[in-house]
Design a protein around this motif. Structure first.
Motif, PDB file in Angstrom:
ATOM      1  N   VAL A 254     -12.617 -46.763 -52.801  1.00  0.00           N
ATOM      2  CA  VAL A 254     -12.887 -47.987 -52.043  1.00  0.00           C
ATOM      3  C   VAL A 254     -12.899 -47.650 -50.558  1.00  0.00           C
ATOM      4  O   VAL A 254     -12.081 -46.846 -50.091  1.00  0.00           O
ATOM      5  CB  VAL A 254     -11.821 -49.063 -52.319  1.00  0.00           C
ATOM      6  CG1 VAL A 254     -12.096 -50.320 -51.505  1.00  0.00           C
ATOM      7  CG2 VAL A 254     -11.742 -49.387 -53.801  1.00  0.00           C
TER       8      VAL A 254
ATOM      9  N   VAL B 245     -12.825 -49.511 -46.699  1.00  0.00           N
ATOM     10  CA  VAL B 245     -12.536 -50.746 -45.976  1.00  0.00           C
ATOM     11  C   VAL B 245     -12.857 -50.538 -44.501  1.00  0.00           C
ATOM     12  O   VAL B 245     -12.452 -49.533 -43.914  1.00  0.00           O
ATOM     13  CB  VAL B 245     -11.065 -51.155 -46.132  1.00  0.00           C
ATOM     14  CG1 VAL B 245     -10.765 -52.380 -45.260  1.00  0.00           C
ATOM     15  CG2 VAL B 245     -10.738 -51.440 -47.585  1.00  0.00           C
TER      16      VAL B 245
ATOM     17  N   THR C  48     -17.189 -50.913 -52.708  1.00  0.00           N
ATOM     18  CA  THR C  48     -16.876 -50.112 -53.886  1.00  0.00           C
ATOM     19  C   THR C  48     -18.098 -49.281 -54.276  1.00  0.00           C
ATOM     20  O   THR C  48     -19.200 -49.478 -53.749  1.00  0.00           O
ATOM     21  CB  THR C  48     -16.493 -51.010 -55.065  1.00  0.00           C
ATOM     22  OG1 THR C  48     -17.656 -51.753 -55.485  1.00  0.00           O
ATOM     23  CG2 THR C  48     -15.383 -51.995 -54.681  1.00  0.00           C
TER      24      THR C  48
ATOM     25  N   THR D 112     -10.864 -56.846 -54.817  1.00  0.00           N
ATOM     26  CA  THR D 112     -10.873 -56.693 -53.361  1.00  0.00           C
ATOM     27  C   THR D 112     -10.457 -57.962 -52.628  1.00  0.00           C
ATOM     28  O   THR D 112     -10.421 -57.967 -51.392  1.00  0.00           O
ATOM     29  CB  THR D 112     -12.288 -56.296 -52.888  1.00  0.00           C
ATOM     30  OG1 THR D 112     -13.199 -57.361 -53.217  1.00  0.00           O
ATOM     31  CG2 THR D 112     -12.753 -55.003 -53.554  1.00  0.00           C
TER      32      THR D 112
ATOM     33  N   VAL E 139     -15.283 -54.701 -47.435  1.00  0.00           N
ATOM     34  CA  VAL E 139     -14.615 -53.888 -48.450  1.00  0.00           C
ATOM     35  C   VAL E 139     -15.694 -53.475 -49.445  1.00  0.00           C
ATOM     36  O   VAL E 139     -16.356 -54.338 -50.040  1.00  0.00           O
ATOM     37  CB  VAL E 139     -13.485 -54.660 -49.157  1.00  0.00           C
ATOM     38  CG1 VAL E 139     -12.797 -53.756 -50.184  1.00  0.00           C
ATOM     39  CG2 VAL E 139     -12.467 -55.180 -48.143  1.00  0.00           C
TER      40      VAL E 139
ATOM     41  N   VAL F   1      -6.195 -53.292 -51.863  1.00  0.00           N
ATOM     42  CA  VAL F   1      -7.176 -53.359 -52.943  1.00  0.00           C
ATOM     43  C   VAL F   1      -6.510 -52.932 -54.246  1.00  0.00           C
ATOM     44  O   VAL F   1      -5.835 -51.900 -54.306  1.00  0.00           O
ATOM     45  CB  VAL F   1      -8.396 -52.458 -52.641  1.00  0.00           C
ATOM     46  CG1 VAL F   1      -9.375 -52.474 -53.814  1.00  0.00           C
ATOM     47  CG2 VAL F   1      -9.088 -52.916 -51.367  1.00  0.00           C
TER      48      VAL F   1
END
Length: 798
Positions: free
Chosen positions: A142, A144, A96, A82, A94, A159
């Motif tokens: 992911v 953001v 996950t 990231t 960001v 990413v």
């Protein structure tokens, strides 16, 4: 910014000094009450651009969220870098799957209520962001958050995710083949759950004794809901106390809130879900999604408003899909056409994660109506929910009932062809009769009312069924094959949630405000509820305000399963009546008489036999709180069973395979009708969606790559306005429902359920009349011109 930073969705009407000051009489309001085609109250604001959809709301310091989604149908997540995204302008966070797991965010609830034959409820854990493994193309990996939408999208693309490709399966045949790649250890054969219904031994005996056995392979293809408004979520915390509010496009705000509580671990009192205008739901917006969890968690973490608006491509990839069922269906009949037994073997593709809704629809809800309007007590059903590397399935208009009725009606027409019994006579011979009501079907479901033969007879006359040959001859003169289709059927409505709470408040500004937890999503429920208030109070409809969509105001199941009117409307009726009864005691105190001496009519309480009285709103102003308020919870006694007979005629060009629906007629037993304009719109709009499945719609995954082939409106053939002819639609009110005080029956999905088998049966009839009866059992949706032309060529070659 407090939790009341913007107003709850409500339908607004003129202020008191702008209202018609005509004398309040019962007859002056009758044109706005039940049975009247009142124009939708919702429409004026929408047509003027005053609608308030989720994306219409923006807040100070608002941020925007974007997802990076899996390009693989099945893969192990090796690593996520990231760093490149974190350094980009405007990026605030960001996240996950590993970040959310570490923060204590739980997977979404699965299908715990449905199990495999070995007693295990099998499905992979569905994390809000994929953790360690992705299982379908489009799964969010992911998230953001950035200051602008474009910054968020750019950072999501920056990413770097490394994947290890894994074997995958996207269709039922591959997923159930021995040795197929498995989506989770608990389901090595990809069977997430299964259910059996009926008596297999008794059914086998019936088939052994049958004079005729009819068998069909029936496929209900996967569909997209295609709401005009995509899923949208705006989450924001109150800086004073951290309480989290979500404004979103959903049919079931309380259900979303409850899932958020379970997944994020928030206390109930610290979470609120608010809904404004909703641009369509069709069942696709009935539950919580992983994206909802991520938006809420991000807002809580950043302590700033976070908004996510799905792009159309995201909706195709990740919103719940509908249908996707293949069935081996067999019908056993005596020599006279009486049905002796029904046997089904079905596989339902529920996608990568077996949700409770997705499994229940195919393993339980569809089977509830499988025997439909026919007197069949001997059944043998075996249904399996199968995991594949595709997006999960869920509710879509009709939710299991269209699939079941399609199978039943295709079987009935095929049985008529194979036995030589007229298909109308075959249905007539097997109908449940009115004197059998209440009737318990073999799935244990009790129909309270139904006059199925009467409905069919009306429909046959309306469509001029007997005059078909002359129309067929005219079509032959043009080189076209004409076919005649019929479907007689019923459906179950209600979601089996029969309790509903409403509040009714008479306000000092000459307004009656009603709150309900059912939800508007374009179906006109605000207008219908307001009409019910007019029925009870006898005031102008302009003095009624309906408020929906706020979990702070009240809990409820929401709008799904065509329950909004018969459950929510019944609750409004009961709540309004209770308000008047309570107000009578207040009026009696004000007028210094006994409560039993008080009468109410058209907004005024009076002492019986005198001219002494008090206006409803004056009474409210006289109270210490300047209002009259009732919090009312009531229950209907069971589901409703709307039914109908739908008929259509088609013309098929054998040279090109082009198919046109040239006539469509229906008679629909929907019980009492509150607003015929709205009900007709629901019936005809639903029929267009049913015709869309029959003719053109298909969400298709590539078998070799797992990619969604029909992932945009360039590839997915949604129904168009020119797909259907003018509808001839009749509503039969002669058999009111006995399970609710209004006598109404659910109507939102009836047209969809009837249209699909009616059309396909019409095409099968056209083929049979042209000497291609052997092709009729091979028809599978969608009936594209290419498919039909190819099938006709095979028939000619044979």
């Amino acid at each position: 910014m407090g939790s009341g930073a913007f107003p709850v969705f409500r339908i607004l009407f003129p202020k008191p000094n702008q209202r018609d000051k005509s004398v309040n009489t019962p007859t002056s309001f009758a044109r706005f009450g039940s049975g009247q085609a009142v124009l939708r109250l919702e429409d004026e604001g929408l047509l003027k651009g005053a609608g308030r959809y989720a994306d219409d709301v923006s807040l100070p310091r608002q941020t925007h969220l974007a997802f990076q989604r899996s390009p693989y149908p099945h893969a192990r997540i090796v690593s996520i870098d990231t760093s490149g995204a974190l350094g980009l302008p405007g990026v605030l966070g960001v996240y996950t799957g590993a970040d959310l797991v570490q923060a204590g965010v739980k997977p979404l609830p699965g299908n715990a209520g449905f199990k495999r034959a070995d007693g295990v409820a099998a499905s992979p854990p569905r994390h809000p962001l994929a953790h360690e493994r992705v299982r379908y193309v489009g799964e969010a990996v992911v998230a953001v958050v950035a200051e602008t939408p474009q910054q968020a999208r750019d950072a999501a693309e920056a990413v770097l995710v490394e994947y290890e490709d894994l074997p995958m399966v996207v269709n039922l045949d591959d997923a159930t083949h021995p040795g197929a790649p498995s989506l989770c250890p608990e389901a090595p054969d990809n069977i997430a759950a299964e259910m059996q219904h009926g008596n297999a031994a008794a059914c086998a005996t019936a088939f052994a004794q049958a004079a005729h056995v009819v068998a069909l392979e029936v496929v209900n293809q996967r569909l997209a809901a295609l709401t005009l408004e995509p899923r949208t979520v705006l989450a924001y915390p109150d800086p004073a106390d951290g309480r989290l509010t979500l404004r979103m496009s959903t049919q079931m705000p309380s259900g979303v809130r409850d899932t958020l509580i379970a997944v994020l671990g928030l206390p109930r009192e610290r979470l609120r879900v608010v809904v404004g205008d909703v641009g369509g739901g069709f069942g696709m917006k009935t539950g919580a999604y992983p994206e909802d969890m991520v938006v809420a968690w991000s807002a809580q973490r950043l302590q700033r408003p976070v908004k996510w608006v799905a792009e159309r491509s995201e909706e195709f990839l990740s919103s719940s899909h509908g249908r996707d069922l293949q069935t081996r269906a067999e019908l056993a009949l005596a020599a006279d056409g009486k049905i002796l037994g029904l046997r089904l073997r079905s596989l339902a593709n529920v996608g990568a994660y077996a949700t409770g809704t997705g499994v229940a629809i195919q393993l339980l809800i569809g089977p509830w109506v499988q025997t439909s309007v026919y007197d069949i007590q001997t059944i043998d059903f075996h249904f399996k929910a199968v995991l594949t590397n595709t997006a999960p399935t869920g509710a879509y208009r009709g939710a299991g009932r269209p699939e079941a009725i399609f199978t039943m009606e295709r079987l009935m027409d095929e049985a008529a062809r194979q036995t030589g019994i007229d298909r109308v006579a075959l249905r007539r011979r097997n109908f449940i009769q009115p004197e059998q009501m209440p009737y318990k079907n073999p799935m244990g479901q009790t129909y309270d009312t139904g006059c199925f033969e009467k409905v069919m007879d009306q429909a046959l006359a309306q469509a001029d069924w007997a005059g078909f040959e002359a129309r067929a001859a005219a079509s032959r003169q043009k080189g076209l094959l004409r076919g005649q289709g019929i479907a007689t059927f019923l459906e179950w409505t209600g979601g089996n949630v029969f309790e509903e709470r409403v509040t009714v408040t008479v306000l000092p500004d000459d307004t009656i405000e009603v709150f309900s937890a059912v939800n508007a999503m374009g179906q006109g429920i605000v207008t219908t509820l307001a009409q019910l208030v007019v029925d009870v109070f006898g005031v102008p409809i302009t003095q009624v305000r309906v408020v929906l969509g706020d979990t702070d105001r009240g809990d409820g199941f929401g709008s799904a399963g065509s329950r909004s009117l018969f459950t929510g409307g019944s609750a409004v009726r009961v709540g309004a009546e209770r308000t008047i009864e309570h107000a009578k005691t207040l009026a009696a105190a004000e007028l210094e008489v006994a409560a039993e001496d008080i009468a109410y009519e058209a907004g005024r309480f009076s002492v019986k036999g005198t001219d002494l009285g008090i206006d409803l709103f004056a009474l409210a102003r006289a109270q210490s709180e300047q209002r009259i308020h009732i919090d009312s919870t009531s229950t209907v006694s069971g589901p409703t069973w709307p039914n109908g007979c739908h008929l259509c005629e088609v013309e098929l060009d054998p040279q090109t395979g082009d198919l046109q629906v040239v006539a469509y007629s229906s008679v629909n037993d929907v019980g009492r009708v509150v607003n015929p304009l709205i009900v007709r719109g629901q019936l005809d709009g639903g029929a267009v969606q049913g015709l869309g499945q029959a003719l053109s719609e298909h969400l298709l995954y590539d078998r070799e790559t797992g990619q969604l082939v029909t992932g945009s409106l360039m590839d997915y053939a949604a129904p168009r306005a020119d797909l259907a002819p003018d509808f001839c639609t009749t509503m039969d009110e002669s058999t009111p429902c006995k399970n609710n005080p209004l006598g109404v029956k659910g109507v939102g999905e009836l047209g969809t359920i009837g249209a699909t088998p009616t059309l396909v049966n019409a095409v099968a009839d056209a083929l049979a009349r042209a000497g291609h009866a052997a092709l009729a059992p091979r028809l599978q949706m969608p009936l594209s011109s290419n498919r039909l032309w190819t099938l006709l060529q095979q028939g000619v070659a044979a």
